[in-house]
Write an enzyme that holds these catalytic residues in place. Sequence first.
Site, PDB file in Angstrom:
ATOM      1  N   GLY A  46       3.335   4.438   9.169  1.00 23.25           N
ATOM      2  CA  GLY A  46       3.432   5.312  10.327  1.00 23.25           C
ATOM      3  C   GLY A  46       2.806   6.624   9.933  1.00 23.25           C
ATOM      4  O   GLY A  46       1.733   6.639   9.336  1.00 23.25           O
ATOM      5  N   GLU A  47       3.504   7.705  10.208  1.00 30.05           N
ATOM      6  CA  GLU A  47       2.990   9.031   9.846  1.00 30.05           C
ATOM      7  C   GLU A  47       4.008   9.631   8.869  1.00 30.05           C
ATOM      8  O   GLU A  47       5.136   9.937   9.244  1.00 30.05           O
ATOM      9  CB  GLU A  47       2.837   9.855  11.114  1.00 30.05           C
ATOM     10  CG  GLU A  47       1.681  10.832  11.067  1.00 30.05           C
ATOM     11  CD  GLU A  47       1.951  11.947  10.077  1.00 30.05           C
ATOM     12  OE1 GLU A  47       1.049  12.270   9.278  1.00 30.05           O
ATOM     13  OE2 GLU A  47       3.059  12.486  10.078  1.00 30.05           O
ATOM     14  N   SER A  48       3.564   9.795   7.638  1.00 28.90           N
ATOM     15  CA  SER A  48       4.541  10.109   6.588  1.00 28.90           C
ATOM     16  C   SER A  48       5.192  11.481   6.753  1.00 28.90           C
ATOM     17  O   SER A  48       6.367  11.648   6.419  1.00 28.90           O
ATOM     18  CB  SER A  48       3.895   9.987   5.205  1.00 28.90           C
ATOM     19  OG  SER A  48       2.742  10.796   5.118  1.00 28.90           O
ATOM     20  N   CYS A  78       2.389   1.747   3.134  1.00 31.14           N
ATOM     21  CA  CYS A  78       1.505   2.785   3.669  1.00 31.14           C
ATOM     22  C   CYS A  78       2.195   4.156   3.706  1.00 31.14           C
ATOM     23  O   CYS A  78       2.367   4.764   2.651  1.00 31.14           O
ATOM     24  CB  CYS A  78       0.968   2.349   5.022  1.00 31.14           C
ATOM     25  SG  CYS A  78      -0.571   3.177   5.409  1.00 31.14           S
ATOM     26  N   ARG A 110      -3.331  10.900   0.279  1.00 26.05           N
ATOM     27  CA  ARG A 110      -3.216  10.415   1.667  1.00 26.05           C
ATOM     28  C   ARG A 110      -4.600  10.248   2.282  1.00 26.05           C
ATOM     29  O   ARG A 110      -5.545  10.929   1.893  1.00 26.05           O
ATOM     30  CB  ARG A 110      -2.432  11.413   2.517  1.00 26.05           C
ATOM     31  CG  ARG A 110      -1.003  11.533   2.125  1.00 26.05           C
ATOM     32  CD  ARG A 110      -0.309  12.612   2.948  1.00 26.05           C
ATOM     33  NE  ARG A 110      -0.165  12.231   4.347  1.00 26.05           N
ATOM     34  CZ  ARG A 110       0.327  13.059   5.272  1.00 26.05           C
ATOM     35  NH1 ARG A 110       0.689  14.279   4.954  1.00 26.05           N
ATOM     36  NH2 ARG A 110       0.441  12.659   6.523  1.00 26.05           N
ATOM     37  N   ILE A 147      -4.773   0.953   7.284  1.00 22.55           N
ATOM     38  CA  ILE A 147      -4.913   1.848   8.435  1.00 22.55           C
ATOM     39  C   ILE A 147      -4.690   3.286   7.959  1.00 22.55           C
ATOM     40  O   ILE A 147      -3.563   3.667   7.632  1.00 22.55           O
ATOM     41  CB  ILE A 147      -3.890   1.493   9.542  1.00 22.55           C
ATOM     42  CG1 ILE A 147      -4.050   0.030   9.964  1.00 22.55           C
ATOM     43  CG2 ILE A 147      -4.057   2.432  10.737  1.00 22.55           C
ATOM     44  CD1 ILE A 147      -2.935  -0.492  10.844  1.00 22.55           C
ATOM     45  N   ARG A 148      -5.763   4.053   7.929  1.00 24.12           N
ATOM     46  CA  ARG A 148      -5.686   5.430   7.392  1.00 24.12           C
ATOM     47  C   ARG A 148      -4.799   5.451   6.145  1.00 24.12           C
ATOM     48  O   ARG A 148      -3.848   6.223   6.030  1.00 24.12           O
ATOM     49  CB  ARG A 148      -5.169   6.408   8.454  1.00 24.12           C
ATOM     50  CG  ARG A 148      -6.198   6.614   9.577  1.00 24.12           C
ATOM     51  CD  ARG A 148      -5.739   7.582  10.655  1.00 24.12           C
ATOM     52  NE  ARG A 148      -5.396   8.895  10.114  1.00 24.12           N
ATOM     53  CZ  ARG A 148      -6.288   9.790   9.690  1.00 24.12           C
ATOM     54  NH1 ARG A 148      -7.576   9.517   9.723  1.00 24.12           N
ATOM     55  NH2 ARG A 148      -5.903  10.961   9.251  1.00 24.12           N
ATOM     56  N   HIS A 184      -0.667  -3.169   5.159  1.00 20.75           N
ATOM     57  CA  HIS A 184       0.410  -3.536   6.095  1.00 20.75           C
ATOM     58  C   HIS A 184       0.646  -5.055   6.167  1.00 20.75           C
ATOM     59  O   HIS A 184       0.178  -5.683   7.118  1.00 20.75           O
ATOM     60  CB  HIS A 184       0.042  -3.058   7.500  1.00 20.75           C
ATOM     61  CG  HIS A 184       0.093  -1.579   7.693  1.00 20.75           C
ATOM     62  ND1 HIS A 184       1.179  -0.930   8.238  1.00 20.75           N
ATOM     63  CD2 HIS A 184      -0.805  -0.614   7.402  1.00 20.75           C
ATOM     64  CE1 HIS A 184       0.943   0.365   8.288  1.00 20.75           C
ATOM     65  NE2 HIS A 184      -0.262   0.583   7.784  1.00 20.75           N
ATOM     66  N   GLU A 186       3.126  -6.521   7.231  1.00 18.33           N
ATOM     67  CA  GLU A 186       3.896  -6.847   8.448  1.00 18.33           C
ATOM     68  C   GLU A 186       2.983  -7.041   9.664  1.00 18.33           C
ATOM     69  O   GLU A 186       3.440  -7.489  10.707  1.00 18.33           O
ATOM     70  CB  GLU A 186       4.949  -5.756   8.712  1.00 18.33           C
ATOM     71  CG  GLU A 186       4.456  -4.467   9.353  1.00 18.33           C
ATOM     72  CD  GLU A 186       3.665  -3.562   8.396  1.00 18.33           C
ATOM     73  OE1 GLU A 186       3.417  -3.945   7.244  1.00 18.33           O
ATOM     74  OE2 GLU A 186       3.280  -2.465   8.844  1.00 18.33           O
TER      75      GLU A 186
HETATM   76  N1  GLN Z   1      -2.161   8.238   7.205  1.00 24.57           N
HETATM   77  C1  GLN Z   1      -0.730   8.091   7.266  1.00 24.57           C
HETATM   78  C2  GLN Z   1      -0.029   9.197   6.498  1.00 24.57           C
HETATM   79  O1  GLN Z   1      -0.610   9.855   5.691  1.00 24.57           O
HETATM   80  C3  GLN Z   1      -0.298   6.739   6.734  1.00 24.57           C
HETATM   81  C4  GLN Z   1      -0.921   5.656   7.550  1.00 24.57           C
HETATM   82  C5  GLN Z   1      -0.095   4.417   7.755  1.00 24.57           C
HETATM   83  O2  GLN Z   1       1.095   4.368   7.432  1.00 24.57           O
HETATM   84  N2  GLN Z   1      -0.718   3.420   8.325  1.00 24.57           N
HETATM   85  O3  GLN Z   1       1.119   9.408   6.723  1.00 24.57           O
END
Ligand code: GLN
Length: 202
Positions: A46-48, A78, A110, A147-148, A184, A186
């Site tokens: 997600g977004e850390s 992630c 990141r 993903i990112r 990921h 999942e």
């Molecule tokens: N780019 C996100 C972060 O730095 C991590 C990306 C993800 O969990 N898919 O939080």
Amino acid sequence: MRIGVLALQGAFIEHIHILRGLGVEAVEVRLPEHLDRLDGLIIPGGESTTIGKLAVQYGLLEPIRDMASAGKAIWGTCAGLILLARKLSGPRGKGADPPLLELMDITVARNAFGRQVDSFEVDLAIPALDAVSSPAEAGRPFHAVFIRAPRIEVVGPEIEVLARLDEGPVVAARQDHLLTTAFHPELTTDTRFHRYFLALAG
Ligand code: GLN
């Protein structure tokens, strides 16, 4: 077996579905009391920064550290990998750093794969998964969705490297009962990583 999935933000429901498909009791964790009687915890992607700040707000960081000290299995995918790290490296914006659990001896950058290729999929050789593979699955590469994604830049002596990208950056690692993947699992139908984690939790 009872596994919690941190459900503050991000891809938690996908983990819950896979766990339930494997016949495991899976619970959404939003408050410290939801950690009671768990055999393991997954911290999703997600977004850390968001997940970390909410975890501080709900008083979850210390109880999660206590779980780790008690020998419970914890897996970060992630953004979850970032939160498990001891240290962050690389360029980053002021005030945007997530609070870290500092449980794994890894330094993490990141969004480490650049803008053009910030999301990509690749097949990885992960020999450690053979321990939980059926004869048909044995030796099969793992289809990894990034993903990112973050990247593990430095690993301490207690870290077992499970996978590298093109024999370069570390993208999956284990430290005793703590597991981390930059990608990921999942989001695929391959449940080997979840089974590997359940073996650590059991
Ligand atoms: N780019 C996100 C972060 O730095 C991590 C990306 C993800 O969990 N898919 O939080």
